[in-house]
Design a protein around this motif. Structure first.
Motif, PDB file in Angstrom:
ATOM      1  N   GLY A 138     -38.626 -44.034 -56.111  1.00  0.00           N
ATOM      2  CA  GLY A 138     -39.555 -42.910 -56.255  1.00  0.00           C
ATOM      3  C   GLY A 138     -38.909 -41.619 -56.724  1.00  0.00           C
ATOM      4  N   LEU A 139     -37.605 -41.652 -57.026  1.00  0.00           N
ATOM      5  CA  LEU A 139     -36.940 -40.412 -57.451  1.00  0.00           C
ATOM      6  C   LEU A 139     -37.400 -40.052 -58.861  1.00  0.00           C
ATOM      7  N   HIS A 140     -37.855 -38.828 -59.034  1.00  0.00           N
ATOM      8  CA  HIS A 140     -38.305 -38.380 -60.354  1.00  0.00           C
ATOM      9  C   HIS A 140     -37.075 -38.015 -61.185  1.00  0.00           C
ATOM     10  N   PRO A 141     -36.937 -38.564 -62.409  1.00  0.00           N
ATOM     11  CA  PRO A 141     -35.720 -38.273 -63.180  1.00  0.00           C
ATOM     12  C   PRO A 141     -35.531 -36.781 -63.404  1.00  0.00           C
ATOM     13  N   ARG A 142     -36.630 -36.023 -63.538  1.00  0.00           N
ATOM     14  CA  ARG A 142     -36.435 -34.611 -63.861  1.00  0.00           C
ATOM     15  C   ARG A 142     -36.052 -33.804 -62.624  1.00  0.00           C
ATOM     16  N   ALA A 143     -36.064 -34.441 -61.458  1.00  0.00           N
ATOM     17  CA  ALA A 143     -35.666 -33.718 -60.244  1.00  0.00           C
ATOM     18  C   ALA A 143     -34.155 -33.486 -60.223  1.00  0.00           C
ATOM     19  N   VAL A 144     -33.403 -34.388 -60.879  1.00  0.00           N
ATOM     20  CA  VAL A 144     -31.939 -34.295 -60.792  1.00  0.00           C
ATOM     21  C   VAL A 144     -31.420 -33.252 -61.775  1.00  0.00           C
TER      22      VAL A 144
END
Length: 1600
Positions: free
Chosen positions: A1331-1337
């Motif tokens: 569920g990690l959003h790529p743009r969060a990193v």
């Protein structure tokens, strides 16, 4: 002769010699004059020489009597050489070339190897060279490989020519040899200079192998000594040779001594030890490139390497910088003085007419039928067993009846009646061993009778046999479904447990069929094979291995096969019932044509000698010629050579019956010496000179030419002595004055009957060559192959060539076939072959033949050093040119010194004779190069292993500096353009000046209550009153449970108690410095606020690591001292650690300031909390080690600290209701601020996860983020790497345990470097499933002058990635390119600029503002800049330069801090929250880490990324420069045997991608490259460790 001790030369003679040497090197005296003067000087000391010389002369003339042959036996075990590559001329040329070099060569540093590696090579050495090697002569080899065969030659050239090589050394050579070892041989006590001289360098230094001179003849006693030391960590380290280029000494004696050492350190060490003259050894101080005196062996070696590189080999390149971004590689301009072909156009040459004899059969099957019925009892074939006894005799009757039986069974007994498996025209494989020609012949003729096409191939010995896969592809493309094999062979094939024959790698599924009489059914009475006349159907397919390892099938039609047999019959004058002895492989090539096809056409009798018998008894073929009175023998030069080796006084040898000795590889330029030597020995045994008939052939063109057996008394065959440099330019020049580099060729007779031959240019249009030009031979005749099976395009290029004359008209309407042979048509129509197309290597526009280079390498003394037939030469393409690689198998017993010495001599010999540099020379243990079925080297496989890094050499020498002459021109810095002109230039070209800022702090209206307090201590007190029970901190343990937590009031109370302790126990004043040595946790936070309450200045220090006190404690001590801490606060546990025995060993424990432990605090609070008077006073000190290994502390004032917290609060929208997970080290930079300060300022809850706990439980951080439904989290690169590596395979199980990252809005990596895009991307991809959003990193960026400049906040555009041209970046320019374009480098934005921060890009030299398209230093202006360095010495210049710089042009008022990082700004298309266009900051790298090489700026990380990609075993890499040499350190995750594989790969990739030559490659164990707490490589620490010899490397290679 060489054992005699030479007279030691007096010092003054040595001094004079040294002067002479100097004159010669500077060109003040000619070589001739030098030699004359030198002999004069030395002559007096060698009175015995003339006598010796004459005795040598006598020795040379000794006839071969029994006594001299016993000398011969003795020598057999010593000097040996491959006869095929041997020519006395050549050997002498090589010796002479080396002697020339001897005078002027610099010592080259020898690679250093870890002991385990040295022992490894000498241990596995004792495996004998595998079973395929013959008698004691290690013979592998099958002449078809470029460099396949040659076996060991022990007698040098047999009888009369056996004049010993030592015997013919000229006086000059011997004198020079004596001088080299001038005083080394006189005394064995002179053990080693280092023991007396380099006092402290000890065992660590000893590990590095000794510096070896090029040519030192070590006396016997020294040899023993070397050998003894070899397994005891090499205790003798000789001093480094002097830096002749930059160090002068007045006394004549030392000059001589210096030069003596320079030429001969390995033995010369002894002489140096006796005369303790001051010299430039490794124990003396040595100035390094930075002017730092260094005393270590490594630096001595590097100094040597620099010296060898100081004198450029080629003229220096013209220097100017090409500014159009296409960095032009230096293109070799054609030299007008090169030899060019000047002759007339060479005419095509027609062979005699093919006379059709009336009784020639209409087809080969018809011939077999005729002989099988007319004379069934006539013998056709006899084969021998390994004892030389006849196994069976096959008569023509038996051959006929068995072939008919095979034909019938093939067509009618495989498959069903309705669906036969094999139909006429189908292809079947013939898989027969080398010792069963009878079964092969039966099967071959059976196929011809059944009109089935046989494809003869080798027996696949194992499933992964070199080349067997390619053969499988051939069978697959030919549609083979049936394989015929013999009974014995069928039994010997590998089987699965169920008894099935497994499918070989790459092979199609085949049915194995054994066509032996006992397994076959009789054909019915009325069945007869159809005997047709020869037609255009395919008769058979012969396989051919190409240069790249691919296997092609050459199809031969029935007409071509028959015509070829007729042409051979005519040119060899074969008659019925002649006896022929065949030693060649009968499955293909000359062996098949003479001993299977032509023999049947003429009813001849073949005696077949299998390879296995030749290995046991190399004389067997000669014995059979005598026994059967054979008229003809078919051999290769290696068979002649073996016979010479084995030939003792065989009384009963009589070769007078031979009328023709066909030499199958007679076209190989090196076969001539075998022919000569063989004739020389066997002429007395009845061999006539005219009997030797070399022939030239190729799979495509069949027999190209063959020398006819001459009538007695006719003119002897001719020789061509050609100049090698001429050949490399493709022209024929008869022997130049330079006697060293010549190639002697023998003719291979004239064109075949019925054929037309011409020679065409090697490249481009097939145009006829001139008479003095080398080209590819082409033939036009019926008797050639017709196609490559199934490959129409390649067929057209090879079998359908139409040569044209100068005016472009074709010379014939019929197509020609390319033979793949290079050569020319000489006088009287004789054909000369100078090499093969397959062995051709084009280096710098010149052509070199692999065979020639092999020959030169093999002529280098000591001959015994490498296995004769086991040497591979090939070229690889690096940086747009071919580079020569030589790989040889070395003897098991050779030492490091031997191998290094041999390698350096080979390099010189090849350089002198071929004028070409060798890029890489590798030695592998015996028997490790891949073999072909008959024992030669499988070249393409060897090349493949080399390129994959799987060859596992035991010694490597790379010489990129000499070979690579086409590097781009070095950049010359333009005269400085003033900053004003730059600015105007940018405005004119419409480029923005690169500046950007975050939101303005003053204009943001928010209800930030903390703003009204100036000090953090006041904010905490305010929170303790207003929200006493609000939890600020939660600390997790490794299981993810809460270890402890703190509310506002708890923190306030603990801080009060600590302040009380400080004032009572410590009696501290306001402003005293206190070191806080705590593990990451809550005690650290409480102690920090305790210091603020007491008015002290806290410094957070990482505690020493209990398992590694020796290296971690000194850092703690250093920070405590440098920060002037008057007291240390810590826990009881660490308190004990600081006073432990281990600590005592690491530092002086008595000098610690008072240590207070805060575990049990008194129950009292201080009378009064301290309130600072001025917000600009010091709040705390932040100490950190920078990437370059500098310990730097910066001062943070109260104002800056509050501004910092406010900036982060606004960027990340932090409020008391928020929860933030922090997995960072809390000791410096942004990590400390987030861990200790932000929660107090903003009121949010911080979930603290110590990164060290992740080593126990890798999922700890992500589980906490999921469990507490955290929206914002911070981590370091080390944490991210731990998760990526540790949890990569567990995402499914984590998902099933309910781990959910979908709520994460920002996951920020806290860093002080260029964002590691590969790591962040793989992290995002891995945890996308959770569920990690790529743009969060995203990442943040901070440095020493400002702890956080950028940080990706909650609002605002996602971080962008751009691709820049790496080549432009080296010139400090930014040029955006498309993703995936060559030389592109992805760069990720380092987060959004924080509120209140202004950034500008400035030129680090001129301090002028830069445009957007330039790379410059990032300067920052902000309320939370640090206020300066905290140093004991108060280095003011640095201070003002880094913290208060002003632009030299434009806005000269604003005070900026210089970050020391290079980067650029880009205005993106995205909009900020405020609606403005968003400015992105891209960080490229630290200014002080960037390397200036060839006038360009390189960032270590780019080179490291390339290197890590080259081989799976490289886990980490770090690069740095040292005296202008690029040093690459790689960590090896694999066995130590792989260490040397990495050297060529690393050198190649850095050349290809960065146009740089690697100077030193260091291979170390995992974990040697030091990394700081932020996970950044400490390259400067590594450099210091390397130079001080502390890395314990597995291998160090010094590239020459």
């Amino acid at each position: 002769m060489a054992d005699r001790d030479p007279v030691p030369l007096p010092a003054e003679v040595r001094a004079k010699l040294a002067e002479l040497e100097l004159e010669l090197s500077e060109g003040d005296i000619t070589q001739k004059g030098y030699e004359k003067k030198r002999s004069k000087l030395i002559g007096a000391y060698f009175p015995q020489t003339p006598g010796m010389d004459s005795s040598m002369g006598q020795e040379r003339r000794t006839p071969v009597t029994p006594s001299s042959s016993s000398r011969y036996n003795r020598r057999r075990s010593s000097g040996s050489r491959d006869e095929r590559y041997r020519s006395d001329v050549h050997t002498e040329a090589v010796q002479a070339a080396l002697a020339k070099h001897k005078e002027r060569k610099m010592a080259v540093p020898m690679p250093s190897k870890r002991r385990s590696l040295v022992v490894q090579t000498s241990m596995d050495a004792y495996t004998p060279p595998d079973t395929s090697s013959g008698s004691e002569d290690e013979g592998q080899g099958d002449g078809d490989e470029d460099v396949g065969d040659g076996e060991e030659e022990d007698g040098r050239g047999g009888g009369g020519t056996s004049s010993s090589r030592e015997g013919s050394i000229s006086m000059e050579h011997w004198i020079s040899r004596a001088v080299h070892s001038s005083t080394t041989t006189t005394s064995s006590t002179a053990s080693s200079s280092s023991s007396t001289r380099s006092g402290g360098s000890g065992a660590a230094a000893g590990r590095l192998a000794d510096v070896l001179a090029q040519h030192v003849h070590i006396s016997a006693q020294q040899h023993l000594r070397h050998h003894r030391h070899h397994h005891r960590h090499k205790t003798e380290n000789h001093s480094a040779p002097p830096d002749v280029t930059g160090y002068t000494n007045n006394t004549a004696n030392t000059a001589a001594d210096g030069i003596q050492v320079e030429r001969a350190p390995a033995g010369g060490g002894g002489s140096a030890a006796q005369r303790q003259t001051p010299k430039y050894g490794n124990a003396e101080l040595m100035e390094t490139g930075d002017g730092v005196p260094v005393s270590s062996r490594v630096s001595a070696k590097i100094q040597q390497l620099v010296n060898t590189l100081k004198r450029p080999k080629r003229p220096p390149l013209r220097e100017f910088f090409v500014d159009d971004f296409e960095e032009l590689l230096e293109v070799q301009q054609p030299d007008p003085n090169l030899p060019k072909a000047e002759g007339a156009q060479m005419a095509a040459m027609r062979g005699e007419q093919l006379g059709v004899v009336t009784n020639w059969p209409p087809s080969l099957e018809a011939a077999l039928q005729r002989w099988g019925t007319i004379s069934p009892k006539a013998p056709c074939l006899t084969t021998m067993d390994t004892n030389g006894k006849p196994l069976y005799v096959l008569t023509y009757g038996k051959l006929w009846s068995r072939s008919v039986k095979v034909a019938y069974n093939l067509l009618h007994k495989l498959g069903t009646k309705q669906e036969p498996l094999v139909r006429p025209g189908d292809r079947v494989a013939l898989v027969f061993p080398n010792n069963d020609p009878g079964a092969f012949m039966t099967a071959f003729y059976g196929c011809l009778l059944a009109e089935v096409v046989p494809v003869p191939i080798e027996v696949p010995l194992t499933r992964k046999d070199a080349g067997s896969q390619q053969i499988g592809f051939l069978l697959g493309s030919c549609g083979v479904t049936v394989a015929l094999t013999s009974d014995a062979c069928h039994k010997g094939l590998p089987k699965t447990p169920t008894g099935e024959i497994p499918q070989f790698k790459g092979w199609p599924k085949v049915l194995w069929f054994v066509p032996e009489s006992k397994h076959l059914s009789k054909p019915p009475k009325d069945w007869f094979p159809q005997i047709k006349d020869a037609n255009q159907d395919t008769a058979y397919i012969e396989y051919k291995t190409c240069k790249d390892g691919g296997v092609l099938g050459v199809t031969v039609t029935r007409t071509a096969m028959l015509t070829h047999c007729q042409a051979l019959t005519q040119s060899c004058s074969y008659t019925e019932a002649e006896t022929i002895v065949n030693v060649l492989d009968f499955k293909k090539d000359v062996g098949l044509w003479h001993a299977v096809l032509t023999s049947v056409m003429n009813m001849m009798y073949v005696i077949s000698i299998p390879y296995a018998l030749m290995k046991v008894n190399p004389l067997s073929w000669i014995q059979k010629v005598c026994q059967f009175k054979a008229k003809v023998a078919c051999v290769k030069s290696r068979d002649m050579h073996w016979a010479l080796v084995a030939h003792r006084d065989q009384r009963d040898v009589n070769l007078s019956s031979l009328r023709m000795l066909v030499v199958a590889d007679g076209s190989n330029p090196w076969s001539i010496s075998s022919c000569d030597a063989f004739l020389n020995v066997f002429q007395t045994k009845g061999l006539r000179p005219e009997v030797i008939c070399p022939c030239a052939s190729s799979p495509e063109a069949l027999t190209v030419a063959i020398r006819r057996p001459l009538e007695e008394g006719a003119t002897p065959p001719s020789r061509g002595v050609l100049s090698m440099p001429g050949l490399s330019h493709g022209v024929i020049r008869v022997d130049s004055e330079e006697k060293l580099s010549v190639l002697t060729l023998q003719d291979v007779g004239s064109v075949m009957p019925g054929a037309l031959m011409c020679v065409v240019k090697v490249e481009g249009v097939p145009q006829l060559c001139k008479t003095d030009e080398i080209g590819e031979m082409c033939v036009c005749t019926v008797a050639t192959g017709t196609s490559y099976y199934g490959l129409a395009g390649m067929t057209k290029n090879t079998f359908e060539v139409f040569p044209v004359s100068n005016n472009g008209t074709p010379i014939s309407e019929f197509p020609f076939t390319r033979t793949g042979l290079l050569g020319f048509i000489g006088p009287a129509g004789l054909i000369f072959v100078a090499g093969k197309m397959d062995g051709l290597m084009v280096v710098g526009g010149r052509r070199h033949n692999a065979d020639d280079i092999v020959a030169t390498a093999l002529a280098v003394e000591p001959m015994k050093f490498v296995y004769r037939g086991r040497i591979a030469v090939f070229s690889i393409t690096v940086l747009h040119d071919e580079r020569i690689v030589v790989v040889a198998e070395q003897r098991p017993d050779s030492t490091e010194e031997d191998s290094f010495q041999w390698m350096s001599r080979v390099l010189q010999a090849i350089d002198s004779i071929h004028q070409v540099g060798v890029y890489c020379l590798a030695l592998v243990p015996s028997n490790t190069l891949p073999k072909t079925p008959l024992g030669g080297i499988h070249l393409s496989e060897a090349k493949q292993l080399f390129l994959e890094g799987a060859l596992h050499p035991c010694n490597v020498l790379m010489c990129p500096h000499t070979c690579v002459t086409n590097l781009p021109k070095p950049r010359q810095k333009q005269p400085e353009i003033g900053p004003a002109s730059v600015m105007v230039g940018n405005l004119v070209s419409g480029k923005r000046i690169a500046q950007a800022s975050g939101r303005d702090l003053g204009q943001i209206e928010d209800n930030d209550q903390a703003r009204k307090f100036l000090f953090l201590s006041e904010v905490l007190q305010w929170r303790a009153q207003t929200t006493p029970d609000h939890i600020l901190y939660t600390l997790l343990n490794s299981r993810g449970a809460i270890a402890s937590s703190l509310t506002c009031v708890q923190l306030h109370k603990r801080a009060e108690k600590i302040a009380a302790v400080l004032s009572e126990r410590g009696h501290l004043q306001d402003g005293d410095h206190v070191a806080l040595v705590y593990p990451p946790g809550i005690d650290l936070i409480a102690a920090f606020y305790g210091c603020l309450y007491a008015g002290c200045v806290p410094i957070t220090v990482r505690p020493p690591h209990p398992q590694n006190i020796a290296t971690t404690l000194p850092t703690v001590k250093m920070i405590v001292e440098v920060s002037r801490s008057v007291c240390v606060m810590t826990t009881q546990l660490i308190c004990k650690l600081l006073r432990s025995k281990e600590a005592l060993a690491a530092v002086d424990v008595r000098t610690w300031p008072p240590v207070i432990d805060t575990d049990d605090l008194p129950k009292k609070k201080p009378p009064l909390l301290y309130k600072p008077s001025n917000p600009d006073t010091l709040a705390y000190l932040d100490f950190s080690v920078s990437t370059t290994g500098m310990l730097a502390g910066v001062k943070m004032s109260h104002t800056a600290t509050s501004a910092f917290c406010r900036s982060i609060k606004l960027q990340c929208e932090l409020y008391p209701s928020r929860e933030v997970a922090i997995c960072l080290d809390p000791y410096c930079g942004l990590g400390f601020v987030l861990w200790c300060l932000c929660s107090v300022y903003s009121g949010h809850q911080s979930i603290l996860i110590p990164p060290s706990e992740l080593e126990v439980n890798a999922a700890l951080w992500l589980s906490a983020v999921s469990q507490y439904k955290v929206r914002d989290t911070f981590c370091s690169y080390s944490v991210m790497e731990l998760c990526t590596k540790g949890l990569g395979l567990q995402t499914d199980s984590l998902k099933s345990r309910g781990l959910d990252l979908s709520r994460v809005r920002t996951c920020v990596v806290v860093a002080e470097e260029r964002p590691r895009i590969a790591l962040t991307q793989s992290f995002s991809k891995l945890f996308k499933d959770l569920g990690l959003h790529p743009r969060a990193v995203s990442t943040s960026f901070g440095c020493r002058v400002n702890l956080a400049i950028c940080l990706q906040g909650t609002s605002g555009p996602d971080p962008t990635t751009v691709f820049v041209d790496m080549r432009a970046l080296r010139h400090d320019r930014v040029r955006l390119v498309e993703r995936g374009s060559p030389h592109s480098l992805p760069l990720m934005e380092s987060g959004k600029i924080l509120p209140g921060v202004r950034i500008i890009i400035a030129n680090p030299e001129t301090k002028g503002p830069m445009g957007e398209s330039h790379l410059g230093e990032i300067w920052v202006h902000s309320g939370h800049n640090a206020s300066g360095y905290f140093t004991v010495y108060g280095d003011e210049v640095l201070q003002s330069d880094h913290f208060s710089s002003r632009l030299s042009f434009g806005d000269t008022q604003t005070v900026w801090a210089r970050t020391g990082y290079l980067g650029f700004l880009r205005r993106t298309e995205l909009t900020d929250a405020s609606g403005e266009r968003h400015d992105a900051l891209y960080v490229v790298g630290a200014l002080e880490e960037a390397m200036e090489l060839r006038g360009m700026r390189y960032h270590p990380i780019d080179i490291e990324t390339s290197v890590i990609r080259t081989h799976k075993s490289i886990t980490e890499c770090a690069v740095f420069t040292w005296t202008n040499l690029l040093v690459v350190v790689v960590e090896l995750d694999g066995s130590e045997h792989e260490a040397l594989d990495l050297v060529p790969l690393v050198t190649n990739v850095v050349l290809e991608e960065h146009y740089l030559i690697v100077g030193v490659v260091v291979v170390v164990d995992i974990g040697v490259i030091p990394i700081n707490s932020r996970g950044e490589k400490q390259r400067m620490h590594l450099r210091d460790g390397f130079l001080a010899d502390q890395l314990d490397p597995i291998y160090v290679a010094y590239n020459m």
